[in-house]
Design an enzyme around this catalytic site. Structure first.
Site, PDB file in Angstrom:
ATOM      1  N   SER A 108       0.851  -1.194   0.000  1.00  0.00           N
ATOM      2  CA  SER A 108       0.000   0.000   0.000  1.00  0.00           C
ATOM      3  C   SER A 108       0.881   1.236   0.000  1.00  0.00           C
ATOM      4  O   SER A 108       1.662   1.456   0.936  1.00  0.00           O
ATOM      5  CB  SER A 108      -0.890   0.016   1.244  1.00  0.00           C
ATOM      6  N   HIS A 140      -1.360  -1.589  -4.067  1.00  0.00           N
ATOM      7  CA  HIS A 140      -2.633  -1.240  -3.426  1.00  0.00           C
ATOM      8  C   HIS A 140      -2.701   0.286  -3.256  1.00  0.00           C
ATOM      9  O   HIS A 140      -1.797   0.888  -2.660  1.00  0.00           O
ATOM     10  CB  HIS A 140      -2.685  -1.951  -2.075  1.00  0.00           C
ATOM     11  N   ASP A 190      -4.864   3.380  -1.774  1.00  0.00           N
ATOM     12  CA  ASP A 190      -5.908   3.706  -0.789  1.00  0.00           C
ATOM     13  C   ASP A 190      -6.466   5.095  -1.039  1.00  0.00           C
ATOM     14  O   ASP A 190      -5.772   6.092  -0.840  1.00  0.00           O
ATOM     15  CB  ASP A 190      -5.312   3.640   0.621  1.00  0.00           C
ATOM     16  N   MET A 249      -9.164   7.869   0.045  1.00  0.00           N
ATOM     17  CA  MET A 249      -9.975   8.257   1.213  1.00  0.00           C
ATOM     18  C   MET A 249     -10.579   9.636   0.979  1.00  0.00           C
ATOM     19  O   MET A 249      -9.912  10.529   0.439  1.00  0.00           O
ATOM     20  CB  MET A 249      -9.109   8.327   2.457  1.00  0.00           C
ATOM     21  N   HIS A 251      -8.525   0.770  -3.708  1.00  0.00           N
ATOM     22  CA  HIS A 251      -9.418   0.568  -2.567  1.00  0.00           C
ATOM     23  C   HIS A 251     -10.133   1.889  -2.283  1.00  0.00           C
ATOM     24  O   HIS A 251      -9.528   2.815  -1.727  1.00  0.00           O
ATOM     25  CB  HIS A 251      -8.562   0.101  -1.381  1.00  0.00           C
ATOM     26  N   MET A 277     -12.260   4.061  -0.270  1.00  0.00           N
ATOM     27  CA  MET A 277     -12.875   4.313   1.048  1.00  0.00           C
ATOM     28  C   MET A 277     -13.606   5.653   0.928  1.00  0.00           C
ATOM     29  O   MET A 277     -13.204   6.661   1.511  1.00  0.00           O
ATOM     30  CB  MET A 277     -11.787   4.336   2.131  1.00  0.00           C
ATOM     31  N   MET A 306     -11.194  -5.989   6.068  1.00  0.00           N
ATOM     32  CA  MET A 306     -10.416  -5.019   6.849  1.00  0.00           C
ATOM     33  C   MET A 306     -10.115  -5.604   8.223  1.00  0.00           C
ATOM     34  O   MET A 306     -11.027  -6.042   8.934  1.00  0.00           O
ATOM     35  CB  MET A 306     -11.186  -3.713   7.034  1.00  0.00           C
ATOM     36  N   GLY A 336      -0.477   1.808   9.760  1.00  0.00           N
ATOM     37  CA  GLY A 336       0.271   1.630  10.994  1.00  0.00           C
ATOM     38  C   GLY A 336      -0.537   1.226  12.211  1.00  0.00           C
ATOM     39  O   GLY A 336      -0.037   1.325  13.339  1.00  0.00           O
ATOM     40  N   ASP A 362      -6.424  -6.483   4.783  1.00  0.00           N
ATOM     41  CA  ASP A 362      -5.835  -5.136   4.813  1.00  0.00           C
ATOM     42  C   ASP A 362      -5.870  -4.580   6.226  1.00  0.00           C
ATOM     43  O   ASP A 362      -6.940  -4.421   6.817  1.00  0.00           O
ATOM     44  CB  ASP A 362      -6.670  -4.245   3.873  1.00  0.00           C
ATOM     45  N   GLY A 376       1.328  -1.850   4.216  1.00  0.00           N
ATOM     46  CA  GLY A 376       1.798  -0.486   4.022  1.00  0.00           C
ATOM     47  C   GLY A 376       3.035  -0.211   4.839  1.00  0.00           C
ATOM     48  O   GLY A 376       4.160  -0.205   4.321  1.00  0.00           O
TER      49      GLY A 376
HETATM   50  C1  DX5 Z   1      -6.127   1.549   5.923  1.00  0.00           C
HETATM   51  C2  DX5 Z   1      -5.721   1.220   4.488  1.00  0.00           C
HETATM   52  C3  DX5 Z   1      -4.607   0.270   4.402  1.00  0.00           C
HETATM   53  C4  DX5 Z   1      -3.325   0.760   5.028  1.00  0.00           C
HETATM   54  C5  DX5 Z   1      -2.625  -0.415   5.605  1.00  0.00           C
HETATM   55  O1  DX5 Z   1      -7.234   2.332   5.915  1.00  0.00           O
HETATM   56  O2  DX5 Z   1      -6.823   0.662   3.773  1.00  0.00           O
HETATM   57  O3  DX5 Z   1      -4.374  -0.207   3.080  1.00  0.00           O
HETATM   58  O4  DX5 Z   1      -2.471   1.417   4.133  1.00  0.00           O
HETATM   59  O5  DX5 Z   1      -1.540   0.040   6.326  1.00  0.00           O
HETATM   60  P1  DX5 Z   1      -0.728  -0.899   7.326  1.00  0.00           P
HETATM   61  O6  DX5 Z   1      -0.230  -2.050   6.504  1.00  0.00           O
HETATM   62  O7  DX5 Z   1       0.320   0.010   7.825  1.00  0.00           O
HETATM   63  O8  DX5 Z   1      -1.703  -1.345   8.379  1.00  0.00           O
HETATM   64 ZN    ZN Z   2      -6.446  -0.389   1.773  1.00  0.00          ZN
END
Ligand code: DX5
Ligand code: ZN
Length: 226
Positions: A12, A37, A39, A41, A70, A72, A141, A149, A176, A198
């Site tokens: 990610s 990936h 993300d 948002m 993805h 969101m 999720m 993180g 994820d 990520g």
């Molecule tokens: C969270 C995202 C993830 C995120 C994962 O809302 O959808 O894809 O980047 O990050 P890590 O791997 O750091 O949990």
């Molecule tokens: Zn994601």
């Protein structure tokens, strides 16, 4: 028994150095990944903002990796065409945002993209049961979406296993949130074949090596239980 399909890591870019994105992508390509990936948002569906259409288009110009996008966002139907136009290969929407999930699946497929459906930690797997046969991918999720993180929520494991039992061999089961060398083997054991990562990939200094470490952790655990 959960299927033992090959595992892929989908880095990610949320945790990548956005100022050096092309280099970061080359580093994970060198680690052997096939998927990236992305993300997206909107500050409504999740309490954060990230990237949008221009970044997807920019990434597309630098890589041939499968762009696993993805969304969101509260209105995936409105924005899916622009993301596909920008070069997204797969569009994953959240079931919590879809008034007409089957119609949304048809719309995205009609755009020529692979279709994924995602569910938040608080959403029962039954919420996707009605459309699971129509999608290419289910994204479970294991954190509340919005931030990288965070810590992997282990109560996601039985949810992964339940959904794994519904899927055909040609469908992907992606996880994820909070994936690292400790949690990746458990997610794979529960039935996941695609692991988004990520911070575990981009925050250690060598993204290619981090990908190989995650894959090695899953392989070691599989061999130990073979
Ligand atoms: C969270 C995202 C993830 C995120 C994962 O809302 O959808 O894809 O980047 O990050 P890590 O791997 O750091 O949990
Ligand atoms: Zn994601």
């Amino acid at each position: 028994m959960a299927p033992r399909r090959p595992i892929r890591i989908a880095p990610s870019i949320l945790s990548a150095d956005m100022g050096r994105l092309a280099e970061e992508i080359r580093a994970v390509e060198a680690g052997g990944v096939e998927w990236l990936h992305l993300d997206v948002m909107d500050g409504h569906f999740v309490p954060n903002l990230s990237i949008g259409v221009p970044v997807v288009a920019g990434v597309r110009r630098h890589t041939r990796l499968f762009l696993d996008t993805h969304l969101m966002i509260t209105d995936p139907s409105r924005y899916a065409p622009a993301f596909v136009e920008a070069g997204a290969d797969g569009i994953t929407f959240h079931i919590e945002t879809a008034a007409d999930p089957a119609g949304l699946v048809r719309q995205i497929r009609g755009l020529g993209a692979k279709v994924g459906v995602s569910l938040n930690p608080g959403t029962p797997p039954a919420a996707i049961r009605g459309i699971v046969e129509q999608v290419d991918l289910v994204l479970v999720m294991t954190v509340w979406p919005g931030f990288g993180g965070q810590t992997f929520m282990t109560d996601g494991l039985p949810r992964i296993a339940e959904i794994a039992g519904w899927l055909r061999p040609d469908q992907f089961l992606e996880v994820d949130g909070g994936i690292n060398a400790e949690t990746a083997p458990a997610a794979a054991r529960a039935g996941a074949d695609t692991l988004v990562a990520g911070s575990a990939v981009f925050e250690g200094g060598d993204p290619g090596a981090a990908v190989r470490r995650l894959l090695a952790a899953v392989t070691a655990e599989r061999e130990a239980h073979a």
